[in-house]
Write a protein that holds these residues in place. Structure first.
Motif, short mmCIF file in Angstrom:
data_model
loop_
_atom_site.label_atom_id
_atom_site.label_comp_id
_atom_site.label_asym_id
_atom_site.label_seq_id
_atom_site.Cartn_x
_atom_site.Cartn_y
_atom_site.Cartn_z
N THR A 1 6.26 -3.61 6.79
CA THR A 1 5.97 -4.33 7.98
C THR A 1 4.70 -4.02 8.77
O THR A 1 4.09 -4.95 9.02
CB THR A 1 7.07 -3.88 8.91
OG1 THR A 1 8.47 -3.96 8.22
CG2 THR A 1 7.27 -4.95 10.21
N LEU A 2 4.36 -2.73 8.57
CA LEU A 2 3.24 -2.60 9.43
C LEU A 2 2.02 -3.04 8.71
O LEU A 2 0.92 -3.32 9.22
CB LEU A 2 2.86 -0.85 9.30
CG LEU A 2 3.93 -0.23 10.45
CD1 LEU A 2 4.15 1.40 10.67
CD2 LEU A 2 3.55 -0.58 11.81
N ALA B 1 0.33 2.00 9.58
CA ALA B 1 0.80 2.48 8.40
C ALA B 1 -0.04 3.80 7.79
O ALA B 1 0.53 4.76 7.40
CB ALA B 1 0.85 1.61 7.38
N THR C 1 7.56 -3.77 16.33
CA THR C 1 6.79 -4.09 15.27
C THR C 1 7.12 -5.46 14.80
O THR C 1 6.06 -6.26 14.54
CB THR C 1 6.95 -3.13 14.23
OG1 THR C 1 6.85 -1.63 14.69
CG2 THR C 1 6.01 -3.25 13.15
N MET D 1 11.14 -0.38 15.43
CA MET D 1 11.47 -1.70 14.47
C MET D 1 11.09 -3.09 15.01
O MET D 1 10.55 -3.97 14.68
CB MET D 1 12.52 -1.40 13.61
CG MET D 1 12.83 -1.99 12.45
SD MET D 1 11.72 -1.47 11.08
CE MET D 1 11.23 -3.13 10.09
N ILE E 1 11.91 -10.30 6.62
CA ILE E 1 12.81 -9.42 7.79
C ILE E 1 12.51 -9.99 9.08
O ILE E 1 11.11 -10.15 9.53
CB ILE E 1 12.19 -7.80 7.69
CG1 ILE E 1 12.40 -7.52 6.32
CG2 ILE E 1 13.30 -7.14 8.58
CD1 ILE E 1 11.93 -5.98 6.09
N ILE F 1 10.27 -0.12 3.99
CA ILE F 1 10.43 -1.11 4.91
C ILE F 1 9.41 -1.06 5.90
O ILE F 1 8.79 -2.08 6.28
CB ILE F 1 11.70 -1.31 5.57
CG1 ILE F 1 12.81 -1.74 4.39
CG2 ILE F 1 11.72 -2.33 6.75
CD1 ILE F 1 12.86 -2.91 3.90
N MET F 2 9.43 -0.03 6.72
CA MET F 2 8.52 0.45 7.88
C MET F 2 6.85 0.11 7.42
O MET F 2 6.12 -0.70 8.10
CB MET F 2 8.95 1.53 8.38
CG MET F 2 8.09 1.96 9.70
SD MET F 2 8.79 1.03 11.05
CE MET F 2 7.68 1.11 12.31
N THR F 3 6.70 0.65 6.27
CA THR F 3 5.15 0.53 5.83
C THR F 3 4.80 -0.77 5.38
O THR F 3 3.93 -1.41 5.90
CB THR F 3 4.97 1.49 4.54
OG1 THR F 3 5.18 2.80 4.82
CG2 THR F 3 3.48 1.19 4.12
N ARG G 1 13.77 3.29 4.08
CA ARG G 1 13.16 3.08 5.24
C ARG G 1 11.84 3.20 5.52
O ARG G 1 11.01 2.10 5.94
CB ARG G 1 13.92 4.17 6.27
CG ARG G 1 13.30 4.05 7.66
CD ARG G 1 13.91 5.07 8.63
NE ARG G 1 13.89 6.40 8.22
CZ ARG G 1 14.53 7.37 7.94
NH1 ARG G 1 16.11 6.96 8.43
NH2 ARG G 1 14.55 8.64 7.86
#
Lengths: 223, 223
Positions: free
Chosen positions: A127-128, B85, B127, B124, A83, A123-125, A120
């Motif tokens: 990436t983090l 996270a 990050t 987003m 991403i 994806i967010m988790t 969502r």
DNA sequence: CGCCGTTTTGAGCCTAGTCAATGTACGTGG
DNA sequence: CCACGTACATTGACTAGGCTCAAAACGGCG
């Protein structure tokens, strides 16, 4: 780049199978099989897809003009990668051994993130977690000595690709390990030999199959 | 940790000012002022807030048990950091010089991301940019030699904190630079002296004010 | 069986680290 | 105003960890 994209495009009609991914709530992507060494995308390629690893291992790397290579991360089963904030991929991704991934269209990302809270979150988790991993790895690259780097690496791999947390089969070569840890293959090899001699690990002939004998000592090295 | 959080809590009633942040669409946070060296949060602290830099510079770092330090990133005006996270911060954050930040409650993150598409995008993108930066920095840490590291660092700093892309004032000490680049302060100092002698940079007495004289040559070094 | 890629091992060197001293800027208080 | 202390930066001499170059050993596969 054109060649690579063409190859990618042509692979889809034949190998493409619409699938439900591992996570039930996530939207469908396209499953693809890759062979040993195949490049999924290169640095600078248009970021048309992002990916989830189904089986096997992917390495994402960056190159300097003279060929020096840094492997930023190994992506294993369940990991999401590729991403981008901008229009292009900022690193390349290659298959280590045979790999299966699911490709998601980037153009659908915004809509998916909008409509599907579970997706969502995932994806967010993801990436983090990548960022967390990256920060931990910077500490390794900038401040750890060779034996500490190897210890950290082995413990991490044991956790990620072993059932019992002790015995596992490395998917990558010494060269991949070296380029991940900021060492040379010689130093990787010598350090492993040292670990065997000190009774920290067992190393089955072939060099890829590893057993941790003394995790305590490895953790101490890990600092 | 208790001490630190207490300090944080007690700072709020006095210094807290509800503000509209830089980006009009983002929701209100709480502005706080920090002095030189003050710790915003530590590794392992509960991740109650995340932050946006308004002015000054923040360093985020990790420590090994024996005190070796890696500065993962310098956060400058507009940067967002401290989103996690998991439940805890995985690195510590300290003010370099005097700093102003806006603190956002982590508990409101999910709702904000849900309801405010512009805010979601900003989070987003921030990050993903951090991850991009982290990957680029791993290449530096793992594969670049000292002069290459310095060249990359100087060009990056010029771009991030200079108007004309050539003259700027470093907010951080040699020690911070060394711990960011995986070097020692001596090597940082020697490399800068070399750059001055080769006519690549000017260095005003005090050591913090830098001018790039030969960006072409620096870019070449950057590889 | 023999080839090729990978891994291991060895010898010597070099870059960056260590240890130590000196230099410089700045703030405080006499 | 200057002496002093402190923190930061520079410079030098020496050391060592990891790199380079080179060769041998191993394992998988045709």
């Amino acid at each position: 780049m054109q060649v690579r994209n063409a190859a990618l495009a042509s692979r889809f009609p034949t190998a493409a199978i619409a699938v439900r991914p591992a996570l039930a709530t996530a939207p469908a992507g396209i499953q693809m099989a890759l062979r040993q060494g195949e490049e999924l995308f290169g640095e600078g390629d248009e970021a048309e897809f992002f990916y989830e690893v189904v089986s096997g291992a992917i390495r994402s790397c960056k190159l300097l003009s003279d060929g020096r290579r840094q492997i930023d991360a190994f992506h294993l089963r369940g990991d999401i990668f590729g991403i981008e904030a901008g229009p292009e991929h900022r690193f390349s991704a290659e298959a280590i051994g045979d790999v299966t991934v699911i490709a998601y269209r980037r153009s659908r990302l915004a809509a998916l993130v909008q409509d599907d809270p579970a997706f969502r979150d995932r994806i967010m988790t993801a990436t983090l977690r990548s960022l967390e991993r990256a920060y931990a790895h910077m500490l390794l690259l900038g401040r750890k000595a060779a034996p500490e780097k190897m210890a950290t690496f082995l413990l991490d791999m044991a956790q990620r690709l072993s059932k019992d947390d002790e015995n596992f089969e490395l998917p990558m070569t010494r060269s991949d390990i070296a380029d991940h840890l900021g060492l040379t293959i010689e130093t990787v090899s010598r350090t492993l030999t040292q670990f065997v001699r000190s009774g920290l690990i067992r190393l089955l002939p072939a060099g890829r199959s590893i057993g941790l004998c003394n995790k305590m000592a490895l953790r101490k090295l890990d600092a």
